[in-house]
Motif scaffolding. Structure first.
Motif, mmCIF file in Angstrom:
data_model
loop_
_atom_site.group_PDB
_atom_site.id
_atom_site.type_symbol
_atom_site.label_atom_id
_atom_site.label_comp_id
_atom_site.label_asym_id
_atom_site.label_seq_id
_atom_site.Cartn_x
_atom_site.Cartn_y
_atom_site.Cartn_z
ATOM 1 N N THR A 2 0.841 -1.188 0.000
ATOM 2 C CA THR A 2 0.000 0.000 0.000
ATOM 3 C C THR A 2 0.879 1.242 0.000
ATOM 4 O O THR A 2 1.881 1.286 0.711
ATOM 5 N N VAL A 3 0.516 2.230 -0.794
ATOM 6 C CA VAL A 3 1.214 3.518 -0.777
ATOM 7 C C VAL A 3 0.843 4.211 0.534
ATOM 8 O O VAL A 3 -0.336 4.386 0.832
ATOM 9 N N THR A 4 1.855 4.581 1.318
ATOM 10 C CA THR A 4 1.588 5.275 2.580
ATOM 11 C C THR A 4 1.930 6.756 2.497
ATOM 12 O O THR A 4 1.569 7.519 3.379
ATOM 13 N N GLY A 5 2.630 7.160 1.427
ATOM 14 C CA GLY A 5 2.951 8.565 1.264
ATOM 15 C C GLY A 5 3.649 8.836 -0.049
ATOM 16 O O GLY A 5 4.256 7.944 -0.641
ATOM 17 N N VAL A 6 3.542 10.075 -0.509
ATOM 18 C CA VAL A 6 4.192 10.520 -1.737
ATOM 19 C C VAL A 6 4.839 11.863 -1.451
ATOM 20 O O VAL A 6 4.178 12.794 -1.001
ATOM 21 N N GLU A 7 6.145 11.961 -1.690
ATOM 22 C CA GLU A 7 6.894 13.203 -1.468
ATOM 23 C C GLU A 7 7.516 13.632 -2.794
ATOM 24 O O GLU A 7 8.429 12.981 -3.297
ATOM 25 N N ILE A 9 9.810 15.783 -5.171
ATOM 26 C CA ILE A 9 11.064 16.539 -5.089
ATOM 27 C C ILE A 9 11.475 16.877 -6.516
ATOM 28 O O ILE A 9 12.082 16.059 -7.197
ATOM 29 N N GLY A 10 11.103 18.051 -6.985
ATOM 30 C CA GLY A 10 11.395 18.419 -8.376
ATOM 31 C C GLY A 10 10.612 17.550 -9.330
ATOM 32 O O GLY A 10 9.394 17.460 -9.236
ATOM 33 N N GLN A 11 11.326 16.870 -10.235
ATOM 34 C CA GLN A 11 10.656 16.007 -11.216
ATOM 35 C C GLN A 11 10.667 14.544 -10.811
ATOM 36 O O GLN A 11 10.310 13.676 -11.605
ATOM 37 N N THR A 12 11.088 14.262 -9.576
ATOM 38 C CA THR A 12 11.030 12.894 -9.062
ATOM 39 C C THR A 12 10.144 12.887 -7.817
ATOM 40 O O THR A 12 9.807 13.932 -7.270
ATOM 41 N N ALA A 13 9.793 11.700 -7.396
ATOM 42 C CA ALA A 13 8.968 11.564 -6.201
ATOM 43 C C ALA A 13 9.416 10.342 -5.419
ATOM 44 O O ALA A 13 9.810 9.330 -6.007
ATOM 45 N N ARG A 14 9.366 10.452 -4.106
ATOM 46 C CA ARG A 14 9.621 9.309 -3.241
ATOM 47 C C ARG A 14 8.270 8.740 -2.851
ATOM 48 O O ARG A 14 7.417 9.436 -2.321
ATOM 49 N N ILE A 15 8.114 7.463 -3.116
ATOM 50 C CA ILE A 15 6.872 6.770 -2.810
ATOM 51 C C ILE A 15 7.137 5.849 -1.625
ATOM 52 O O ILE A 15 7.978 4.963 -1.701
ATOM 53 N N MET A 16 6.443 6.077 -0.512
ATOM 54 C CA MET A 16 6.578 5.234 0.655
ATOM 55 C C MET A 16 5.541 4.123 0.556
ATOM 56 O O MET A 16 4.360 4.380 0.319
ATOM 57 N N LEU A 17 6.012 2.885 0.718
ATOM 58 C CA LEU A 17 5.156 1.704 0.596
ATOM 59 C C LEU A 17 5.253 0.870 1.865
ATOM 60 O O LEU A 17 6.294 0.867 2.529
ATOM 61 N N SER A 18 4.195 0.143 2.172
ATOM 62 C CA SER A 18 4.255 -0.772 3.304
ATOM 63 C C SER A 18 3.424 -2.015 3.005
ATOM 64 O O SER A 18 2.447 -1.970 2.261
ATOM 65 N N ALA A 19 3.873 -3.112 3.596
ATOM 66 C CA ALA A 19 3.157 -4.386 3.520
ATOM 67 C C ALA A 19 3.498 -5.146 4.791
ATOM 68 O O ALA A 19 4.675 -5.418 5.051
ATOM 69 N N ASN A 20 2.493 -5.415 5.600
ATOM 70 C CA ASN A 20 2.710 -6.069 6.889
ATOM 71 C C ASN A 20 3.720 -5.254 7.683
ATOM 72 O O ASN A 20 3.494 -4.094 7.933
ATOM 73 N N VAL A 39 -1.169 7.457 -5.012
ATOM 74 C CA VAL A 39 -1.634 8.331 -3.934
ATOM 75 C C VAL A 39 -1.701 7.501 -2.657
ATOM 76 O O VAL A 39 -1.804 6.269 -2.705
ATOM 77 N N ALA A 40 -1.629 8.175 -1.516
ATOM 78 C CA ALA A 40 -1.711 7.476 -0.234
ATOM 79 C C ALA A 40 -2.970 6.619 -0.184
ATOM 80 O O ALA A 40 -4.054 7.060 -0.562
ATOM 81 N N GLY A 41 -2.792 5.379 0.222
ATOM 82 C CA GLY A 41 -3.904 4.442 0.333
ATOM 83 C C GLY A 41 -4.085 3.543 -0.867
ATOM 84 O O GLY A 41 -4.817 2.553 -0.805
ATOM 85 N N ALA A 42 -3.412 3.866 -1.986
ATOM 86 C CA ALA A 42 -3.562 3.063 -3.206
ATOM 87 C C ALA A 42 -2.845 1.719 -3.047
ATOM 88 O O ALA A 42 -1.704 1.671 -2.597
#
Length: 58
Positions: A2-7, A9-20, A39-42
């Motif tokens: 699950t995506v837990t966050g999107v940050e 930064i310019g033309q890139t993005a850090r995607i935070m993911l979690s599973a268990n 997006v968060a929750g996806a």
């Protein structure tokens, strides 16, 4: 996973993911964020090349 966050930064993005109890941060383009609807929750499925992995201590 699950995506837990999107940050963005310019033309890139850090995607935070979690599973268990596992967490992963992926760097992608902002174009990929839009095309994939990251997006968060996806719910997502992630695949990475072993040669493209960096590990950092907590």
């Amino acid at each position: 996973m699950t995506v837990t966050g999107v940050e963005v930064i310019g033309q890139t993005a850090r995607i935070m993911l979690s599973a268990n109890d596992s967490r992963l941060v992926a760097e992608v383009t902002t174009l990929a964020v839009n095309e994939l609807g990251l997006v968060a929750g996806a719910p997502v499925w992630a695949s990475v090349k072993a040669t493209e992995i960096d590990c950092y201590p907590r």
